[in-house]
Design a protein around this motif. Sequence first.
Motif, PDB file in Angstrom:
ATOM      1  N   GLY A 212     -15.462  70.891 -17.360  1.00 42.12           N
ATOM      2  CA  GLY A 212     -14.353  71.682 -17.080  1.00 42.12           C
ATOM      3  C   GLY A 212     -14.209  73.188 -17.752  1.00 42.12           C
ATOM      4  N   GLN A 213     -16.004  74.067 -17.774  1.00 44.07           N
ATOM      5  CA  GLN A 213     -15.846  74.696 -17.586  1.00 44.07           C
ATOM      6  C   GLN A 213     -15.824  75.895 -16.070  1.00 44.07           C
ATOM      7  OE1 GLN A 213     -19.527  74.155 -19.618  1.00 44.07           O
ATOM      8  NE2 GLN A 213     -18.885  75.700 -20.800  1.00 44.07           N
ATOM      9  N   ILE A 214     -15.768  75.241 -15.425  1.00 42.39           N
ATOM     10  CA  ILE A 214     -15.187  75.414 -13.945  1.00 42.39           C
ATOM     11  C   ILE A 214     -13.940  74.950 -13.126  1.00 42.39           C
ATOM     12  CG2 ILE A 214     -15.900  76.111 -11.568  1.00 42.39           C
ATOM     13  CD1 ILE A 214     -19.097  77.164 -12.197  1.00 42.39           C
ATOM     14  N   GLU A 215     -13.032  75.232 -12.862  1.00 43.62           N
ATOM     15  CA  GLU A 215     -11.490  74.966 -11.549  1.00 43.62           C
ATOM     16  C   GLU A 215     -11.619  75.124 -11.179  1.00 43.62           C
ATOM     17  OE1 GLU A 215      -7.010  73.828 -13.781  1.00 43.62           O
ATOM     18  OE2 GLU A 215      -8.569  73.842 -14.841  1.00 43.62           O
ATOM     19  N   VAL A 216     -11.302  74.286  -9.878  1.00 42.40           N
ATOM     20  CA  VAL A 216     -11.105  75.031  -8.683  1.00 42.40           C
ATOM     21  C   VAL A 216      -9.789  75.188  -8.099  1.00 42.40           C
ATOM     22  CG1 VAL A 216     -11.168  75.819  -6.495  1.00 42.40           C
ATOM     23  CG2 VAL A 216     -13.193  76.192  -8.373  1.00 42.40           C
ATOM     24  N   ALA A 217      -8.514  74.875  -8.567  1.00 43.00           N
ATOM     25  CA  ALA A 217      -7.582  74.423  -7.671  1.00 43.00           C
ATOM     26  C   ALA A 217      -6.054  75.537  -7.483  1.00 43.00           C
ATOM     27  CB  ALA A 217      -6.246  73.474  -9.171  1.00 43.00           C
ATOM     28  N   PRO A 218      -5.289  74.672  -6.476  1.00 46.67           N
ATOM     29  CA  PRO A 218      -4.197  75.267  -6.049  1.00 46.67           C
ATOM     30  C   PRO A 218      -2.890  76.001  -6.933  1.00 46.67           C
ATOM     31  CG  PRO A 218      -3.745  72.554  -5.994  1.00 46.67           C
ATOM     32  CD  PRO A 218      -5.215  72.902  -5.683  1.00 46.67           C
ATOM     33  N   LEU A 219      -2.804  76.835  -6.580  1.00 49.23           N
ATOM     34  CA  LEU A 219      -1.830  77.732  -7.532  1.00 49.23           C
ATOM     35  C   LEU A 219      -0.677  76.694  -8.361  1.00 49.23           C
ATOM     36  CD1 LEU A 219      -1.046  80.960  -8.361  1.00 49.23           C
ATOM     37  CD2 LEU A 219       0.325  81.561  -6.887  1.00 49.23           C
ATOM     38  N   ALA A 220      -0.077  76.069  -6.952  1.00 50.35           N
ATOM     39  CA  ALA A 220       0.896  74.927  -7.914  1.00 50.35           C
ATOM     40  C   ALA A 220       0.257  74.473  -9.044  1.00 50.35           C
ATOM     41  CB  ALA A 220       1.493  74.141  -6.763  1.00 50.35           C
ATOM     42  N   TYR A 221      -0.473  74.526  -9.532  1.00 52.92           N
ATOM     43  CA  TYR A 221      -0.996  72.766 -10.945  1.00 52.92           C
ATOM     44  C   TYR A 221      -1.534  74.042 -11.668  1.00 52.92           C
ATOM     45  CZ  TYR A 221      -1.570  69.691  -7.969  1.00 52.92           C
ATOM     46  OH  TYR A 221      -1.264  68.609  -6.486  1.00 52.92           O
ATOM     47  N   MET A 222      -1.244  75.966 -11.787  1.00 55.18           N
ATOM     48  CA  MET A 222      -1.014  76.913 -12.292  1.00 55.18           C
ATOM     49  C   MET A 222       0.452  76.524 -13.769  1.00 55.18           C
ATOM     50  SD  MET A 222      -4.118  77.760 -12.543  1.00 55.18           S
ATOM     51  CE  MET A 222      -4.907  75.997 -11.637  1.00 55.18           C
ATOM     52  N   ARG A 223       1.162  76.346 -12.950  1.00 56.07           N
ATOM     53  CA  ARG A 223       2.286  76.197 -13.605  1.00 56.07           C
ATOM     54  C   ARG A 223       2.509  75.679 -14.470  1.00 56.07           C
ATOM     55  NH1 ARG A 223       7.199  77.821 -10.700  1.00 56.07           N
ATOM     56  NH2 ARG A 223       5.756  77.208  -9.294  1.00 56.07           N
ATOM     57  N   GLY A 224       2.875  76.323 -15.796  1.00 52.09           N
ATOM     58  CA  GLY A 224       3.383  75.553 -17.599  1.00 52.09           C
ATOM     59  C   GLY A 224       2.135  76.086 -18.376  1.00 52.09           C
ATOM     60  N   ARG A 225       0.809  75.738 -17.783  1.00 53.16           N
ATOM     61  CA  ARG A 225      -0.014  76.494 -18.158  1.00 53.16           C
ATOM     62  C   ARG A 225      -0.168  78.154 -19.190  1.00 53.16           C
ATOM     63  NH1 ARG A 225      -5.009  74.312 -14.801  1.00 53.16           N
ATOM     64  NH2 ARG A 225      -6.431  74.477 -17.278  1.00 53.16           N
ATOM     65  N   THR A 226      -0.905  78.162 -20.569  1.00 54.91           N
ATOM     66  CA  THR A 226      -1.371  78.834 -20.657  1.00 54.91           C
ATOM     67  C   THR A 226      -2.979  79.391 -20.590  1.00 54.91           C
ATOM     68  OG1 THR A 226       0.163  79.529 -22.129  1.00 54.91           O
ATOM     69  CG2 THR A 226      -1.833  80.357 -23.154  1.00 54.91           C
ATOM     70  N   LEU A 227      -3.669  80.101 -19.893  1.00 55.17           N
ATOM     71  CA  LEU A 227      -5.235  79.769 -19.460  1.00 55.17           C
ATOM     72  C   LEU A 227      -6.350  80.575 -20.638  1.00 55.17           C
ATOM     73  CD1 LEU A 227      -4.437  79.938 -16.429  1.00 55.17           C
ATOM     74  CD2 LEU A 227      -5.130  77.912 -17.389  1.00 55.17           C
ATOM     75  N   ASP A 228      -6.168  80.336 -22.009  1.00 55.26           N
ATOM     76  CA  ASP A 228      -7.317  81.798 -23.311  1.00 55.26           C
ATOM     77  C   ASP A 228      -8.573  81.889 -22.800  1.00 55.26           C
ATOM     78  OD1 ASP A 228      -4.881  81.833 -24.624  1.00 55.26           O
ATOM     79  OD2 ASP A 228      -4.657  80.152 -25.866  1.00 55.26           O
ATOM     80  N   ASN A 229      -9.025  82.499 -22.804  1.00 54.40           N
ATOM     81  CA  ASN A 229     -11.001  82.676 -22.821  1.00 54.40           C
ATOM     82  C   ASN A 229     -11.019  82.231 -21.347  1.00 54.40           C
ATOM     83  OD1 ASN A 229     -11.232  83.841 -25.991  1.00 54.40           O
ATOM     84  ND2 ASN A 229     -10.231  81.125 -26.234  1.00 54.40           N
ATOM     85  N   SER A 230     -10.305  82.956 -20.529  1.00 50.98           N
ATOM     86  CA  SER A 230     -10.788  82.432 -19.216  1.00 50.98           C
ATOM     87  C   SER A 230     -11.478  83.746 -18.622  1.00 50.98           C
ATOM     88  CB  SER A 230     -10.143  81.523 -18.357  1.00 50.98           C
ATOM     89  OG  SER A 230      -9.544  80.382 -19.312  1.00 50.98           O
ATOM     90  N   PHE A 231     -11.954  83.617 -17.420  1.00 50.66           N
ATOM     91  CA  PHE A 231     -11.304  84.720 -15.957  1.00 50.66           C
ATOM     92  C   PHE A 231     -11.413  83.862 -14.754  1.00 50.66           C
ATOM     93  CE2 PHE A 231     -13.628  88.237 -14.797  1.00 50.66           C
ATOM     94  CZ  PHE A 231     -13.453  88.142 -13.509  1.00 50.66           C
ATOM     95  N   ILE A 232     -10.044  84.158 -14.292  1.00 50.34           N
ATOM     96  CA  ILE A 232      -9.444  83.782 -13.461  1.00 50.34           C
ATOM     97  C   ILE A 232      -8.789  84.436 -12.275  1.00 50.34           C
ATOM     98  CG2 ILE A 232      -6.903  82.396 -13.177  1.00 50.34           C
ATOM     99  CD1 ILE A 232      -6.485  83.709 -16.231  1.00 50.34           C
ATOM    100  N   ILE A 233      -9.601  84.084 -10.904  1.00 49.22           N
ATOM    101  CA  ILE A 233      -9.451  84.883 -10.199  1.00 49.22           C
ATOM    102  C   ILE A 233      -8.252  83.750  -9.192  1.00 49.22           C
ATOM    103  CG2 ILE A 233     -10.393  84.813  -7.760  1.00 49.22           C
ATOM    104  CD1 ILE A 233     -13.017  85.196  -9.648  1.00 49.22           C
TER     105      ILE A 233
END
Length: 351
Positions: A212-233
């Motif tokens: 779970g240290q790398i995640e590749v997902a469509p933008l729609a699956y980002m909704r409702g989340r808070t992404l701490d300590n992450s590098f997000i592209i």
Amino acid sequence: MKKMLWTNNEHSSRDWAALFGELNGHAKAIGDKFGVKMKLKENALELSGEEYDMEAAESVMDQMFAVIARQGYISPAEVDYLIDMQNAHEDVPVEKLLTDIITTTAQGKPIRAKTLGQRRYVDAIANNGFTFGIGPAGTGKTYLAVAMAVKSFKNNEVNRIILTRPAVEAGESLGFLPGDLQEKIDPYLRPLYDSLYEILGADSYLKLKERGQIEVAPLAYMRGRTLDNSFIILDEAQNTTSAQMKMFLTRMGYGSQAVITGDVTQIDLPNGKTSGLKTIQKILRDVEGVAFCEFQRTDVVRHPLVQRVIEAFEKYEKTQESDKNGSASHANRSNARGSHGDARDTTRRKA
């Protein structure tokens, strides 16, 4: 006019071979661009042409020797870039471009910024919470962002890497496609996988993904989340709506940073929808901690033909826009003349 350069044997035969390039390809590129002729005579260079052109060619070759001294060779792409920068009258910090290695690939190949635009982009990522990389294909926007993400992860600056992009072609509604979730989204995320595979290697990538240290997902699956300590592209951001862009930017939690990449000339949104990438430039342009890096065609590091294709499209689009404006102006004048004619007819009838 002729002049002799580097007559004190300061460069070896190997340096000269690297300067001229395979089958004299580098020398031909310089000659074609500046209209000069180059001839090697007893470990010195005879240069002939107009004085201004020779000075420009000499400046480029000085930079080429600096590159050769550092890495033992210079590629055709690097030569073309130095020529373009000379024509644009920009000083190129060759030493900085060559010495700052971001990270290495799984095969041990160093990854570094290859152009001035890329150097500014990498510096912006290192110093800002949000960095927007905007420009044509082939400028390294996504690849360098992934390299910076891997560097941050290896340095324990973040706990995970998250890569996302809008699946516009599927309308962000993937349910009608065959297969499980991963099989549905893979075609749209393939460019991100390619960068990760090259930099991390397939085995490392799969292990990190399982944890779970790398995640590749469509933008729609980002909704409702808070992404701490992450590098997000966020890749292909030109295909986000304004609402999607706002949703993405407000996901970032503590200890995180984000890079947003896109090309505003390649928008695939349905007619009538405005690109969130275009809108956000107006909203966040002067916000502290947010950087916008705009790449030019001189930052393209793919096949030289790609630069020429981009340039041709730019010329075509400018011509189309000019023709469109001209047609609109002509129509307005015609309408104005028609209105005046109608007014005169009405006046005569009243008389």
